[in-house]
Write a protein that holds these residues in place. Sequence first.
Motif, PDB file in Angstrom:
ATOM      1  N   PRO A 122      10.807   1.806   3.292  1.00  0.00           N
ATOM      2  CA  PRO A 122      11.459   0.823   4.167  1.00  0.00           C
ATOM      3  C   PRO A 122      11.569   1.271   5.619  1.00  0.00           C
ATOM      4  O   PRO A 122      11.679   0.443   6.522  1.00  0.00           O
ATOM      5  CB  PRO A 122      12.850   0.641   3.529  1.00  0.00           C
ATOM      6  CG  PRO A 122      13.044   1.810   2.634  1.00  0.00           C
ATOM      7  CD  PRO A 122      11.678   2.273   2.217  1.00  0.00           C
ATOM      8  N   GLN A 123      11.506   2.578   5.868  1.00  0.00           N
ATOM      9  CA  GLN A 123      11.598   3.073   7.243  1.00  0.00           C
ATOM     10  C   GLN A 123      10.423   2.612   8.097  1.00  0.00           C
ATOM     11  O   GLN A 123      10.538   2.470   9.317  1.00  0.00           O
ATOM     12  CB  GLN A 123      11.664   4.612   7.249  1.00  0.00           C
ATOM     13  CG  GLN A 123      12.933   5.173   6.660  1.00  0.00           C
ATOM     14  CD  GLN A 123      14.151   4.829   7.493  1.00  0.00           C
ATOM     15  OE1 GLN A 123      14.076   4.756   8.705  1.00  0.00           O
ATOM     16  NE2 GLN A 123      15.273   4.605   6.841  1.00  0.00           N
ATOM     17  N   LEU A 124       9.272   2.379   7.470  1.00  0.00           N
ATOM     18  CA  LEU A 124       8.091   1.979   8.230  1.00  0.00           C
ATOM     19  C   LEU A 124       8.283   0.621   8.889  1.00  0.00           C
ATOM     20  O   LEU A 124       7.852   0.403  10.026  1.00  0.00           O
ATOM     21  CB  LEU A 124       6.861   1.951   7.326  1.00  0.00           C
ATOM     22  CG  LEU A 124       6.453   3.288   6.722  1.00  0.00           C
ATOM     23  CD1 LEU A 124       5.232   3.121   5.846  1.00  0.00           C
ATOM     24  CD2 LEU A 124       6.206   4.323   7.802  1.00  0.00           C
ATOM     25  N   ARG A 125       8.916  -0.284   8.189  1.00  0.00           N
ATOM     26  CA  ARG A 125       9.166  -1.610   8.773  1.00  0.00           C
ATOM     27  C   ARG A 125      10.390  -1.593   9.684  1.00  0.00           C
ATOM     28  O   ARG A 125      10.407  -2.238  10.721  1.00  0.00           O
ATOM     29  CB  ARG A 125       9.296  -2.650   7.662  1.00  0.00           C
ATOM     30  CG  ARG A 125       7.928  -2.990   7.081  1.00  0.00           C
ATOM     31  CD  ARG A 125       7.982  -3.838   5.823  1.00  0.00           C
ATOM     32  NE  ARG A 125       6.640  -4.160   5.351  1.00  0.00           N
ATOM     33  CZ  ARG A 125       5.843  -3.317   4.693  1.00  0.00           C
ATOM     34  NH1 ARG A 125       6.245  -2.088   4.445  1.00  0.00           N
ATOM     35  NH2 ARG A 125       4.645  -3.681   4.297  1.00  0.00           N
ATOM     36  N   ALA A 126      11.391  -0.820   9.306  1.00  0.00           N
ATOM     37  CA  ALA A 126      12.607  -0.732  10.123  1.00  0.00           C
ATOM     38  C   ALA A 126      12.308  -0.152  11.504  1.00  0.00           C
ATOM     39  O   ALA A 126      12.961  -0.491  12.479  1.00  0.00           O
ATOM     40  CB  ALA A 126      13.654   0.122   9.412  1.00  0.00           C
ATOM     41  N   ASN A 127      11.303   0.711  11.586  1.00  0.00           N
ATOM     42  CA  ASN A 127      10.947   1.347  12.858  1.00  0.00           C
ATOM     43  C   ASN A 127       9.694   0.757  13.492  1.00  0.00           C
ATOM     44  O   ASN A 127       9.091   1.372  14.383  1.00  0.00           O
ATOM     45  CB  ASN A 127      10.765   2.857  12.647  1.00  0.00           C
ATOM     46  CG  ASN A 127      12.091   3.523  12.363  1.00  0.00           C
ATOM     47  OD1 ASN A 127      12.981   3.521  13.195  1.00  0.00           O
ATOM     48  ND2 ASN A 127      12.236   4.077  11.173  1.00  0.00           N
ATOM     49  N   ASP A 128       9.268  -0.421  13.016  1.00  0.00           N
ATOM     50  CA  ASP A 128       8.097  -1.121  13.560  1.00  0.00           C
ATOM     51  C   ASP A 128       6.831  -0.264  13.540  1.00  0.00           C
ATOM     52  O   ASP A 128       6.010  -0.311  14.457  1.00  0.00           O
ATOM     53  CB  ASP A 128       8.364  -1.632  14.987  1.00  0.00           C
ATOM     54  CG  ASP A 128       9.386  -2.747  15.002  1.00  0.00           C
ATOM     55  OD1 ASP A 128       9.420  -3.521  14.027  1.00  0.00           O
ATOM     56  OD2 ASP A 128      10.149  -2.845  15.977  1.00  0.00           O
ATOM     57  N   ILE A 129       6.677   0.517  12.484  1.00  0.00           N
ATOM     58  CA  ILE A 129       5.442   1.280  12.293  1.00  0.00           C
ATOM     59  C   ILE A 129       4.433   0.412  11.555  1.00  0.00           C
ATOM     60  O   ILE A 129       3.257   0.411  11.857  1.00  0.00           O
ATOM     61  CB  ILE A 129       5.741   2.597  11.542  1.00  0.00           C
ATOM     62  CG1 ILE A 129       6.618   3.489  12.422  1.00  0.00           C
ATOM     63  CG2 ILE A 129       4.449   3.308  11.147  1.00  0.00           C
ATOM     64  CD1 ILE A 129       7.206   4.690  11.717  1.00  0.00           C
ATOM     65  N   ILE A 130       4.928  -0.357  10.578  1.00  0.00           N
ATOM     66  CA  ILE A 130       4.116  -1.410   9.953  1.00  0.00           C
ATOM     67  C   ILE A 130       4.686  -2.733  10.449  1.00  0.00           C
ATOM     68  O   ILE A 130       5.898  -2.965  10.364  1.00  0.00           O
ATOM     69  CB  ILE A 130       4.151  -1.322   8.420  1.00  0.00           C
ATOM     70  CG1 ILE A 130       3.393  -0.074   7.976  1.00  0.00           C
ATOM     71  CG2 ILE A 130       3.563  -2.576   7.784  1.00  0.00           C
ATOM     72  CD1 ILE A 130       3.146   0.060   6.498  1.00  0.00           C
ATOM     73  N   LEU A 140      -4.387  -9.753   4.478  1.00  0.00           N
ATOM     74  CA  LEU A 140      -4.115  -9.086   5.752  1.00  0.00           C
ATOM     75  C   LEU A 140      -2.894  -9.700   6.421  1.00  0.00           C
ATOM     76  O   LEU A 140      -2.994 -10.451   7.387  1.00  0.00           O
ATOM     77  CB  LEU A 140      -5.331  -9.178   6.673  1.00  0.00           C
ATOM     78  CG  LEU A 140      -6.549  -8.369   6.238  1.00  0.00           C
ATOM     79  CD1 LEU A 140      -7.736  -8.696   7.114  1.00  0.00           C
ATOM     80  CD2 LEU A 140      -6.235  -6.882   6.305  1.00  0.00           C
ATOM     81  N   THR A 141      -1.721  -9.357   5.913  1.00  0.00           N
ATOM     82  CA  THR A 141      -0.480  -9.914   6.450  1.00  0.00           C
ATOM     83  C   THR A 141       0.280  -8.930   7.330  1.00  0.00           C
ATOM     84  O   THR A 141       1.194  -9.311   8.044  1.00  0.00           O
ATOM     85  CB  THR A 141       0.441 -10.356   5.304  1.00  0.00           C
ATOM     86  OG1 THR A 141       0.705  -9.227   4.462  1.00  0.00           O
ATOM     87  CG2 THR A 141      -0.212 -11.469   4.492  1.00  0.00           C
ATOM     88  N   SER A 142      -0.087  -7.639   7.243  1.00  0.00           N
ATOM     89  CA  SER A 142       0.580  -6.626   8.065  1.00  0.00           C
ATOM     90  C   SER A 142      -0.420  -5.542   8.435  1.00  0.00           C
ATOM     91  O   SER A 142      -1.496  -5.424   7.840  1.00  0.00           O
ATOM     92  CB  SER A 142       1.783  -6.035   7.323  1.00  0.00           C
ATOM     93  OG  SER A 142       1.378  -5.518   6.072  1.00  0.00           O
ATOM     94  N   THR A 143      -0.045  -4.745   9.437  1.00  0.00           N
ATOM     95  CA  THR A 143      -0.930  -3.685   9.913  1.00  0.00           C
ATOM     96  C   THR A 143      -0.096  -2.537  10.478  1.00  0.00           C
ATOM     97  O   THR A 143       1.123  -2.642  10.602  1.00  0.00           O
ATOM     98  CB  THR A 143      -1.920  -4.216  10.971  1.00  0.00           C
ATOM     99  OG1 THR A 143      -2.907  -3.207  11.225  1.00  0.00           O
ATOM    100  CG2 THR A 143      -1.217  -4.563  12.287  1.00  0.00           C
ATOM    101  N   ILE A 144      -0.763  -1.459  10.848  1.00  0.00           N
ATOM    102  CA  ILE A 144      -0.097  -0.302  11.436  1.00  0.00           C
ATOM    103  C   ILE A 144      -0.023  -0.503  12.941  1.00  0.00           C
ATOM    104  O   ILE A 144      -1.031  -0.785  13.589  1.00  0.00           O
ATOM    105  CB  ILE A 144      -0.876   0.992  11.128  1.00  0.00           C
ATOM    106  CG1 ILE A 144      -1.040   1.150   9.622  1.00  0.00           C
ATOM    107  CG2 ILE A 144      -0.189   2.198  11.738  1.00  0.00           C
ATOM    108  CD1 ILE A 144      -2.123   2.115   9.230  1.00  0.00           C
ATOM    109  N   SER A 145       1.157  -0.348  13.497  1.00  0.00           N
ATOM    110  CA  SER A 145       1.343  -0.512  14.931  1.00  0.00           C
ATOM    111  C   SER A 145       0.808   0.708  15.673  1.00  0.00           C
ATOM    112  O   SER A 145       0.837   1.825  15.169  1.00  0.00           O
ATOM    113  CB  SER A 145       2.832  -0.686  15.244  1.00  0.00           C
ATOM    114  OG  SER A 145       3.033  -0.863  16.625  1.00  0.00           O
ATOM    115  N   SER A 146       0.345   0.489  16.872  1.00  0.00           N
ATOM    116  CA  SER A 146      -0.095   1.602  17.721  1.00  0.00           C
ATOM    117  C   SER A 146       1.096   2.506  18.024  1.00  0.00           C
ATOM    118  O   SER A 146       2.205   2.011  18.244  1.00  0.00           O
ATOM    119  CB  SER A 146      -0.661   1.051  19.038  1.00  0.00           C
ATOM    120  OG  SER A 146      -0.737   2.084  19.996  1.00  0.00           O
TER     121      SER A 146
END
Length: 199
Positions: A122-130, A140-146
Amino acid sequence: MWSASVSIQAALCDANFFGLHDRMHPANAAMNVYRAKDDTWFVLIITPDKVEAVAKAIGRPDLLTDPRFSDTAKLTANMTELTAILDQTFFSEPMAHWYEVFNGAHVTFGAVRGPQEVINDPQLRANDIIVPLEGAGGKLTSTISSPLQVHGVAKVSAKRAPKIGEHNDEVLRQLGFSAGEIDGLRTSGAIPKAKEHVA
């Protein structure tokens, strides 16, 4: 380069690198990789100020008075034995148990996860990493943020990549081609016929 920047920078400074880590003969058993009963591997880092708390938390306060580990020289000489003791201790309980123990002792640790497990953190979405991916459709509904951020500039939302030739008309117009010339290029086969894209 970015993800390995610490090592790359060290190489640029002519650093000498350690060989492969031998977890059965570590330089420090308190900074090693161990396996829980459910076959989850984890990295553990116990700083000197946390040794007593961790020994008690894992149910091995006897290690604090064990003569084999009573001073730095003896500890260094018996690091392999300490690693074997910790191996046996950590293999006695599943990772869920050790999560509670390590969080309670406030030590640095992390389970070694495969990609499928990582994406559910859950940390990946909470921190806008995904982040959500706009317009791609299907799975393809989500991706890895720069990882790059510019102070004071909001990140642009992630969108699907353009299809080949999707912006031909727009680019050709910017280069000064008229609508008739673009149609001529299309008729001659120089550029493909426009296909409608449903976002």
